[in-house]
Design an enzyme around this catalytic site. Structure first.
Site, PDB file in Angstrom:
ATOM      1  CB  SER A   7       0.552  23.465  -2.308  1.00 54.20           C
ATOM      2  OG  SER A   7      -0.709  23.991  -2.026  1.00 54.20           O
ATOM      3  CG  HIS A  32       3.404  26.754  -3.171  1.00 56.76           C
ATOM      4  ND1 HIS A  32       3.986  27.620  -3.850  1.00 56.76           N
ATOM      5  CD2 HIS A  32       1.987  26.882  -3.548  1.00 56.76           C
ATOM      6  CE1 HIS A  32       3.091  28.240  -4.565  1.00 56.76           C
ATOM      7  NE2 HIS A  32       1.945  27.866  -4.253  1.00 56.76           N
ATOM      8  CG  ASP A  34      -1.484  28.114  -2.870  1.00 56.10           C
ATOM      9  OD1 ASP A  34      -0.801  28.605  -3.797  1.00 56.10           O
ATOM     10  OD2 ASP A  34      -1.409  26.700  -2.801  1.00 56.10           O
ATOM     11  CG  MET A  36      -6.044  31.845  -2.865  1.00 53.99           C
ATOM     12  SD  MET A  36      -7.262  30.418  -3.379  1.00 53.99           S
ATOM     13  CE  MET A  36      -5.710  29.260  -3.772  1.00 53.99           C
ATOM     14  CG  HIS A  65       0.727  31.546  -5.385  1.00 55.96           C
ATOM     15  ND1 HIS A  65       0.698  30.139  -6.135  1.00 55.96           N
ATOM     16  CD2 HIS A  65       0.643  32.633  -6.397  1.00 55.96           C
ATOM     17  CE1 HIS A  65      -0.114  30.784  -7.211  1.00 55.96           C
ATOM     18  NE2 HIS A  65      -0.219  32.158  -7.293  1.00 55.96           N
ATOM     19  CG  MET A  67      -3.023  33.334  -6.370  1.00 58.34           C
ATOM     20  SD  MET A  67      -3.331  31.425  -6.075  1.00 58.34           S
ATOM     21  CE  MET A  67      -2.546  31.250  -4.666  1.00 58.34           C
ATOM     22  CG  MET A 136      -0.710  30.286 -12.190  1.00 56.67           C
ATOM     23  SD  MET A 136      -0.227  29.467 -10.331  1.00 56.67           S
ATOM     24  CE  MET A 136      -1.652  28.537 -10.132  1.00 56.67           C
ATOM     25  CG  ASP A 174       1.000  26.272  -7.889  1.00 57.06           C
ATOM     26  OD1 ASP A 174       0.230  25.303  -7.687  1.00 57.06           O
ATOM     27  OD2 ASP A 174       0.761  27.439  -7.707  1.00 57.06           O
TER      28      ASP A 174
HETATM   29  C1  DX5 Z   1      -3.953  26.897  -7.092  1.00 59.74           C
HETATM   30  C2  DX5 Z   1      -2.654  27.075  -6.091  1.00 59.74           C
HETATM   31  C3  DX5 Z   1      -1.999  25.957  -6.102  1.00 59.74           C
HETATM   32  C4  DX5 Z   1      -2.788  24.607  -5.359  1.00 59.74           C
HETATM   33  C5  DX5 Z   1      -2.213  23.584  -6.056  1.00 59.74           C
HETATM   34  O1  DX5 Z   1      -4.647  28.098  -7.095  1.00 59.74           O
HETATM   35  O2  DX5 Z   1      -1.958  28.111  -6.568  1.00 59.74           O
HETATM   36  O3  DX5 Z   1      -0.798  26.158  -5.364  1.00 59.74           O
HETATM   37  O4  DX5 Z   1      -2.697  24.404  -4.070  1.00 59.74           O
HETATM   38  O5  DX5 Z   1      -2.972  22.521  -5.651  1.00 59.74           O
HETATM   39  P1  DX5 Z   1      -3.104  20.897  -6.551  1.00 59.74           P
HETATM   40  O6  DX5 Z   1      -1.504  20.279  -6.853  1.00 59.74           O
HETATM   41  O7  DX5 Z   1      -4.019  20.174  -5.750  1.00 59.74           O
HETATM   42  O8  DX5 Z   1      -3.451  21.198  -8.169  1.00 59.74           O
HETATM   43 ZN    ZN Z   2       0.279  28.164  -5.809  1.00 59.67          ZN
END
Ligand code: DX5
Ligand code: ZN
Length: 224
Positions: A7, A32, A34, A36, A65, A67, A136, A174
């Site tokens: 990620s 990956h 993220d 948001m 991903h 969010m 998750m 994740d």
């Molecule tokens: C959290 C994200 C993850 C995040 C994971 O909401 O979806 O992908 O980057 O980070 P770590 O591996 O540090 O928990």
């Molecule tokens: Zn993620």
């Protein structure tokens, strides 16, 4: 087959291409990303321009991903940016079947994500449509949070449903996945492993990040 989906949320954004290259040298096979929006989750990160930039520096599949609220509005943008797999949360999709179908029509593989409080049974009708299901293992929004062990019951449940229904979707985890938790996730049935803070060691630490990825995969594969 186990994949490390590193990620980039935990990477040094000023040297993103080098960070991605280091994770790849360490054995990472999926990138990956993220996304948001500050509404569905409290945090804001990045959108299609960053996906497009990442697309230019790696040939790995991009596991994007979302969010965000109302992901339907952005499917075309992420397709254009070069996403390989587009992940939407069950919790924001009123017409989940339609959304997943639309992702496929835009040339990407669809995947669905469930939060820790969302049961697997909400997905039964869409399992034949998805490339993977992301369970998750933290509440989404931030990197570096603690793994919630109870979520692995859902991974086991999905694995037996897959068998029962004769399907072949993959199972991803994740959040809080690191050297100490990945073995349990693999034993439960996860084969796409997202990890951010367990991989990226910080600015100027590419060699350490590469070694982290290698060690992580070593631990994961010895549990398989
Ligand atoms: C959290 C994200 C993850 C995040 C994971 O909401 O979806 O992908 O980057 O980070 P770590 O591996 O540090 O928990
Ligand atoms: Zn993620």
């Amino acid at each position: 087959m186990l994949d490390l989906a590193f990620s980039i949320l935990a990477a040094d954004f000023t040297h993103l291409a080098e960070e991605i290259a280091a994770a790849e040298r360490g054995g990472g096979t999926v990138c990956h990303v993220d996304v948001m929006d500050g509404h569905f989750v409290p945090n804001i990160t990045f959108g299609p321009p960053v996906v497009a930039a990442v697309r230019r520096v790696t040939a790995l599949p991009l596991d994007v991903h979302l969010m965000i609220e109302d992901p339907d509005r952005y499917i075309a943008d992420f397709a254009k940016a070069g996403a390989t797999w587009l992940l939407v949360h069950q919790e924001v999709c009123r017409h989940l079947y339609r959304t997943l179908t639309s992702i496929r029509e835009h040339g990407m593989e669809p995947a669905v994500v469930i939060n820790p409080a969302t049961p697997v049974d909400t997905l039964t009708e869409v399992l034949p449509l998805v490339h993977h299901v992301l369970v998750m293992t933290v509440n989404p929004g931030f990197g570096g949070q603690s793994f919630i062990p109870r979520c692995l019951e859902k991974v086991k449940h999905l694995r037996s449903l897959r068998e029962e229904l004769g399907l072949n979707f993959r199972i991803e985890v994740d959040g809080g996945i690191g050297h100490d938790t990945v073995a349990d996730a693999v034993r439960a049935g996860a084969d796409l492993l997202v990890a951010g803070s367990a991989i990226f060691a910080g600015p100027g630490q590419a060699a350490k990040s590469e070694a982290n990825a290698r060690d992580f995969l070593q631990v994961a594969s010895s549990a398989a």
